[in-house]
Write a protein that holds these residues in place. Structure first.
Motif, mmCIF file in Angstrom:
data_model
loop_
_atom_site.group_PDB
_atom_site.id
_atom_site.type_symbol
_atom_site.label_atom_id
_atom_site.label_comp_id
_atom_site.label_asym_id
_atom_site.label_seq_id
_atom_site.Cartn_x
_atom_site.Cartn_y
_atom_site.Cartn_z
ATOM 1 N N ALA A 109 0.831 -1.206 0.000
ATOM 2 C CA ALA A 109 0.000 0.000 0.000
ATOM 3 C C ALA A 109 0.869 1.262 0.000
ATOM 4 O O ALA A 109 0.551 2.241 -0.694
ATOM 5 N N GLU A 110 1.986 1.239 0.733
ATOM 6 C CA GLU A 110 2.821 2.433 0.829
ATOM 7 C C GLU A 110 3.382 2.828 -0.543
ATOM 8 O O GLU A 110 3.445 4.007 -0.885
ATOM 9 N N VAL A 124 -10.128 4.260 1.622
ATOM 10 C CA VAL A 124 -9.541 3.296 2.563
ATOM 11 C C VAL A 124 -10.666 2.448 3.145
ATOM 12 O O VAL A 124 -11.615 2.978 3.734
ATOM 13 N N LEU A 150 -7.383 1.375 -0.836
ATOM 14 C CA LEU A 150 -6.493 0.685 0.100
ATOM 15 C C LEU A 150 -7.336 -0.148 1.043
ATOM 16 O O LEU A 150 -8.341 0.334 1.566
ATOM 17 N N ASP A 152 -7.675 -2.932 4.339
ATOM 18 C CA ASP A 152 -7.045 -3.624 5.463
ATOM 19 C C ASP A 152 -7.206 -5.134 5.259
ATOM 20 O O ASP A 152 -7.936 -5.580 4.371
ATOM 21 N N PHE A 179 -2.987 -3.206 3.297
ATOM 22 C CA PHE A 179 -2.048 -2.857 4.357
ATOM 23 C C PHE A 179 -2.340 -3.717 5.576
ATOM 24 O O PHE A 179 -3.450 -4.214 5.753
ATOM 25 N N THR A 182 -3.168 -0.768 10.574
ATOM 26 C CA THR A 182 -3.953 0.423 10.265
ATOM 27 C C THR A 182 -3.329 1.674 10.878
ATOM 28 O O THR A 182 -3.291 2.734 10.245
ATOM 29 N N PHE A 185 -0.441 2.724 8.829
ATOM 30 C CA PHE A 185 -0.915 3.186 7.526
ATOM 31 C C PHE A 185 -1.458 4.614 7.626
ATOM 32 O O PHE A 185 -1.189 5.467 6.771
ATOM 33 N N THR A 186 -2.217 4.862 8.687
ATOM 34 C CA THR A 186 -2.763 6.203 8.912
ATOM 35 C C THR A 186 -1.626 7.216 9.073
ATOM 36 O O THR A 186 -1.690 8.335 8.549
ATOM 37 N N THR A 188 1.316 6.971 7.727
ATOM 38 C CA THR A 188 1.903 7.173 6.393
ATOM 39 C C THR A 188 1.093 8.191 5.596
ATOM 40 O O THR A 188 1.637 9.097 4.965
#
Lengths: 265, 265
Positions: A109-110, A124, A150, A152, A179, A182, A185-186, A188
């Motif tokens: 995801a990144e 998301v 994206l 989870d 990802f 979470t 990810f948030t 990022t």
């Protein structure tokens, strides 16, 4: 086009199409099934996934020439009569159009986020486990120009046959990635300059008043439980105002309203 | 509550529940099937349709007491073990909650319109033939406080079992009626002071700019063909702006966006 007539349902060249429904449940070792004309067209033209082959009902072949010519000239197009096709697929294939796509290596995801333009809308998804909703959200994401979806790890698979069909092929077009963590990810998304909005029946801001920004991420959760409370405390929360006594929209309907709002330039 | 144990799948008292799926296709002589807890609750509390009986899996009975007590005290609640219930319904009823409702006499659309308040939002459906879409549109109509749904004769039945389920019971709550002659119906809405908007990918006004009015009718057509051209020429047409290259939303998603817009006070 490489037309290959198939007379024997047991022909090993069409083994990937055997018992379509049964194998929906057990997976396909890196492959997925696309069905229907519009979805086949997107598979061959979007270029996001490689197509391995197509299996076409003989009386549909003529009408599909313009679409099939979008594939490389050596692309195998298996052609079968109705009875043979039904015996391969394991049920009555009235549409008569199937194809196998290759998943390829999943992108982190990144990496997907880092490639997004300066103006970007990301969707998301957290815990979306229903394939109808997944497909419908992808369709809306494509309709309103979202740049990425994206997911989870608790979300269902956008490349499940029915999800692709409900998305009208958008699952083959809108880039997506999964990802694991979470919270990370948030963080990022934060670092990459995304304003982050979570849709919730108890959101503090009416979606009509939610500010646009150049980079925006919209979080959607499951219908029953919604997004986890610890996530809601870290994001801007927005609500869709409803009639008194009602606090629940289908998540795909909610995604349509929110994406329509945020897609306005 | 009138609890009646059922041990024999052939018991004539549960004949209305026999072979649920088969009879979806052939109709039920003025009855419809409601399934699931939320839908049963709406059937018994909305009061729009009379409930004839319920058929409940024995281990679900205790949890349903608060809902079943909304019915008259002589309301028959048939209770069966899993195996008996499955044999009655003709498939595995994992939800274990069924009820039979009575359609009653259909109200003419004109009568329903005449009873609407001075501020009213009406949804007009033309050619909506898919039960999933029908159910989802009713759910959105309820969520955004629509006062009525009017259906032309080519629409499918909102009281079809799956449509009720997808509507999460809204089909049992939002008043609806059918009309025969669309041109005459449009004239009636005009006479009653309704501003009439038709949603179309080629609409002249962006929905974001569409003016509200006290009495408003929103027309929705099928996904493929949309509303008939002769109807579009007589109404205000509104469009939902989409990403380039896209001109098709699911009609239920489109209804969510349009009803959300017009429901704002």
């Amino acid at each position: 086009m490489n037309i290959i007539p198939i007379d024997d349902p047991g022909d090993p060249r069409v083994a990937a199409y055997l018992d379509i429904r049964e194998r929906d449940l057990v997976g396909r070792h890196g492959r997925f099934v696309a069905e229907g004309k519009v979805v086949l067209d997107l598979l061959l033209s979007a270029g996001r996934f490689a197509a391995e082959s197509a299996l076409i009902l003989e009386n549909r072949l003529a009408g599909l020439q313009p679409i099939l010519h979008k594939a490389p000239s050596d692309f195998p197009v298996y052609v079968a009569a109705g009875e043979v096709m039904d015996r391969i697929a394991g049920f009555h294939m009235h549409r008569g159009i199937l194809a196998i796509g290759m998943r390829g290596d999943p992108a982190p995801a990144e990496l997907l986020l880092q490639g997004l333009p300066r103006h970007a809308l990301a969707v998301v998804l957290v815990g979306i486990s229903n394939h109808d909703n997944m497909g419908a959200i992808f369709r809306n994401a494509a309709a309103f120009g979202a740049d990425a979806v994206l997911l989870d790890r608790t979300c269902c698979d956008p490349l499940y046959r029915k999800a692709i069909r409900i998305s009208v092929g958008a699952a083959l077009k809108v880039p997506f990635a999964s990802f694991d963590d979470t919270a990370a990810f948030t963080a990022t998304l934060d670092r990459l300059g995304f304003s982050q909005f979570a849709l919730s029946p108890r959101g503090t801001t009416d979606i009509r008043a939610a500010q646009h920004s150049a980079r925006l991420a919209l979080y959607l959760g499951t219908e029953g439980e919604g997004l986890p409370p610890d996530l809601l405390t870290r994001l801007h929360t927005v609500r869709i105002a409803m009639a008194e006594g009602f606090d629940s929209l289908n998540v795909a309907a909610a995604s349509a309203i929110a994406l329509h709002h945020f897609s306005a330039r």
